[in-house]
Design an enzyme around this catalytic site. Structure first.
Site, short mmCIF file in Angstrom:
data_model
loop_
_atom_site.label_atom_id
_atom_site.label_comp_id
_atom_site.label_asym_id
_atom_site.label_seq_id
_atom_site.Cartn_x
_atom_site.Cartn_y
_atom_site.Cartn_z
CE LYS A 22 4.58 14.39 2.48
NZ LYS A 22 4.12 13.06 3.06
CG ASN A 23 2.04 12.39 -0.41
OD1 ASN A 23 2.98 12.26 0.53
ND2 ASN A 23 0.88 12.84 -0.36
CB CYS A 118 -0.65 9.41 12.14
SG CYS A 118 -1.92 10.06 10.87
NE ARG A 123 -3.10 8.58 7.05
CZ ARG A 123 -2.21 9.22 6.59
NH1 ARG A 123 -1.66 9.92 7.55
NH2 ARG A 123 -1.77 9.26 5.36
CG ASP A 308 -2.37 15.67 1.58
OD1 ASP A 308 -2.93 15.26 2.73
OD2 ASP A 308 -1.48 14.92 1.09
NE ARG A 400 6.21 13.43 8.24
CZ ARG A 400 4.91 13.24 8.03
NH1 ARG A 400 3.81 13.64 9.04
NH2 ARG A 400 4.42 12.55 7.16
C1 UD1 Z 1 -2.02 9.10 0.97
C2 UD1 Z 1 -1.01 10.53 1.14
C3 UD1 Z 1 -1.80 11.74 1.79
C4 UD1 Z 1 -3.02 11.60 1.72
C5 UD1 Z 1 -3.95 10.66 1.52
C6 UD1 Z 1 -5.39 11.03 0.69
C7 UD1 Z 1 1.09 9.64 0.81
C8 UD1 Z 1 2.33 9.28 1.39
N1 UD1 Z 1 0.31 9.95 1.59
O1 UD1 Z 1 -2.13 8.74 2.38
O2 UD1 Z 1 -0.69 12.75 1.99
O3 UD1 Z 1 -3.75 12.88 2.52
O4 UD1 Z 1 -3.45 9.68 0.50
O5 UD1 Z 1 -5.31 11.82 -0.36
O6 UD1 Z 1 0.75 9.34 -0.30
N2 UD1 Z 1 -8.29 3.74 4.70
C9 UD1 Z 1 -8.75 2.75 5.21
N3 UD1 Z 1 -8.15 1.42 5.07
C10 UD1 Z 1 -6.95 1.37 4.60
C11 UD1 Z 1 -6.49 2.51 4.02
C12 UD1 Z 1 -7.01 3.69 4.00
O7 UD1 Z 1 -9.87 2.83 5.93
O8 UD1 Z 1 -6.50 0.10 4.38
C13 UD1 Z 1 -8.96 5.03 4.85
C14 UD1 Z 1 -7.96 6.03 5.54
O9 UD1 Z 1 -8.08 5.77 7.10
C15 UD1 Z 1 -8.49 7.13 5.16
C16 UD1 Z 1 -9.00 6.93 3.72
O10 UD1 Z 1 -9.02 5.75 3.63
O11 UD1 Z 1 -9.74 7.71 5.72
C17 UD1 Z 1 -7.80 7.57 2.80
O12 UD1 Z 1 -6.67 6.95 2.91
P1 UD1 Z 1 -5.31 6.66 1.78
O13 UD1 Z 1 -5.87 7.13 0.49
O14 UD1 Z 1 -4.98 5.18 1.87
O15 UD1 Z 1 -4.31 7.69 2.01
P2 UD1 Z 1 -2.67 7.08 2.43
O16 UD1 Z 1 -2.49 6.41 1.07
O17 UD1 Z 1 -2.46 6.93 3.78
#
Ligand code: UD1
Length: 423
Positions: A22-23, A118, A123, A308, A400
């Site tokens: 999915k991701n 969420c 996030r 995850d 989802r």
């Molecule tokens: C992706 C995955 C999700 C997984 C996560 C961590 C997808 C669609 N989703 O989510 O299933 O749980 O990686 O492996 O691929 N953060 C910030 N600022 C930002 C971006 C992120 O502070 O601009 C923080 C987030 O709040 C979180 C951490 O960084 O605490 C990790 O987030 P991130 O690696 O960005 O996860 P996603 O890409 O949203």
């Protein structure tokens, strides 16, 4: 809203095919915006999040069709001339923010609704924004939307992420493929989904090196062409179903499973006393006899233990021998499954980002509620091991990210059914 009903106590045995990730698919799909030629993805999973991304890309003017019962997604962005991703779609799924980089690269501007928080945490998107600003974009937040413009186009830059964010890495890599000059992204995320994205972009003509390491270098090119790309195996679905025979006893082969995708998770399973064996077609997991031993887990970016899979491993630890400490280091609010597992008789103490789980001899079935995607499947795993009936409601979260969960587990002997309800 549908519910899933599980009668626990049956050992599982059989074969479960693992779908495409999915991701990975959710970041490969927006890559279509980078080219005027068609992009076709094979081995796509059939999930509601994928339908949401199709809807978003269609709203941007792309043509998206689902073939071969949803396993093939054929896309063309030839006429994709809209650069505004509306709140109505973005609010349904955070991964919608993955259109930001491609839209900026293609149109030099983008308006993308902020996805909002969420259930698992705030996030924010600051890491995506700072990186794209380093590449020459001006980005401001107005009326709940990120308004981004790159006057004269994006330019290559050297940028270090404060944290190895998966989404920020994906947005930057996609944007940089069409930027002027070379981009070096440091402290980049190393997840297999990023390696898969780079493989696809390379098939489209992008010049990228270093994927899978924490420094990725992208040399911008003038244009990308069409490609066909198979989506990598879903390591989270794989890990989830590896836990099914671990929690019930029995033996299940996971078709398409690869140890390198879940190495740190396999280490923990083996430490807990579960056998994981490579087979010609995947991985075989067995808990022949014996008890599961409590193990401690810390979630970390890849190659560490994936956040995850934290909820699912907690379900296993609920009936393990001893006490385990689970530390969640990625998301601040990712223990919402704990109170639901407690309703099934689990002993869990949560303090901040740490959950201490003391194994009990047996969980008992109960009505429980899914709070997010991975939490919902952890309740199903717990239900498989519990005495009596577990009814999991709000399974739209589950849909989802897991295709036909009741069929896949049912084929291995689980007593599980979906009760469909309208409205
Ligand atoms: C992706 C995955 C999700 C997984 C996560 C961590 C997808 C669609 N989703 O989510 O299933 O749980 O990686 O492996 O691929 N953060 C910030 N600022 C930002 C971006 C992120 O502070 O601009 C923080 C987030 O709040 C979180 C951490 O960084 O605490 C990790 O987030 P991130 O690696 O960005 O996860 P996603 O890409 O949203």
């Amino acid at each position: 809203m549908d519910r899933i009903v599980v009668q626990g106590g049956t050992k599982l045995s059989g074969v479960i095919p693992i779908a495409g990730a999915k991701n990975a698919c959710l970041t490969l799909m927006p890559a279509t915006l980078l080219s005027e030629e068609p992009l076709t993805l094979t081995n796509a999973p059939r999930l509601s999040d994928i339908r949401t991304m199709s809807e978003l890309l269609s709203s941007l003017g792309a043509e998206v069709s689902s073939l071969n019962d949803g396993k093939v997604i054929a896309m063309s962005s030839h006429n994709a001339d809209n650069h505004m991703a509306h709140y109505d779609i973005v609010r349904k799924m955070r991964a919608s923010n993955l259109v930001l980089g491609p839209l900026l690269a293609r149109h030099g501007q983008a308006e993308v609704s902020l996805p909002g928080g969420c259930a698992i945490g705030a996030r924010p998107m600051d890491l995506h924004i700072h990186a794209l600003e380093a590449m020459g974009a001006e980005i401001e937040l107005r009326d709940g939307y990120l308004h981004a413009i790159a006057r004269g186009g994006l330019k290559g830059a050297i940028h270090e992420l404060r944290f190895a964010s998966v989404g920020a890495t994906e947005n930057v890599v996609m944007a940089a493929t069409l930027a002027k000059g070379t981009t070096v992204l440091k402290n980049a995320a190393r997840e297999p989904e990023i390696v898969d994205l780079v493989k696809c972009l390379r098939a489209m003509g992008a010049q990228i090196s270093g994927e899978g390491t924490s420094t990725i270098e992208i040399q911008g090119v003038d244009r990308l062409h069409g490609a066909t790309h198979p989506v990598v195996t879903d390591r989270i679905e794989l890990g989830t179903y590896m836990l099914a025979p671990a929690i019930t006893g029995g033996e299940v082969e996971l078709l398409g499973g690869r140890r390198d995708l879940v190495a740190s998770f396999c280490d923990k399973l083996e430490e807990a006393g579960i056998s994981v064996e490579d087979t010609p077609n995947g991985l075989k997991v067995k808990r022949a006899n014996g008890v599961v031993k409590a193990v401690d887990v810390v979630t970390e970016p890849f190659p560490g233990f994936p956040t995850d899979l934290q909820a699912q491993v907690m379900a296993l630890m609920c009936t393990a021998e001893g006490t385990s400490v689970l530390e969640e280091k990625i998301f601040e609010n990712r223990f919402m499954h704990a109170p639901e597992l407690t309703r099934m008789g689990a002993q869990i103490d949560v303090h901040g980002g740490t959950a201490t789980v003391t194994g009990v001899e047996r969980l008992r079935g109960a009505p429980v509620m899914a709070t997010d995607l991975r939490a919902s499947v952890s309740l199903i795993l717990a239900g498989l091991a519990a005495e009596g009936e577990t009814v999991v409601s709000r399974v739209y979260h589950l849909d989802r990210g897991y295709e036909r969960v009741e069929d896949k587990l049912g084929a291995c002997g689980a007593k599980i059914e979906r009760i469909r309800e309208d409205g």
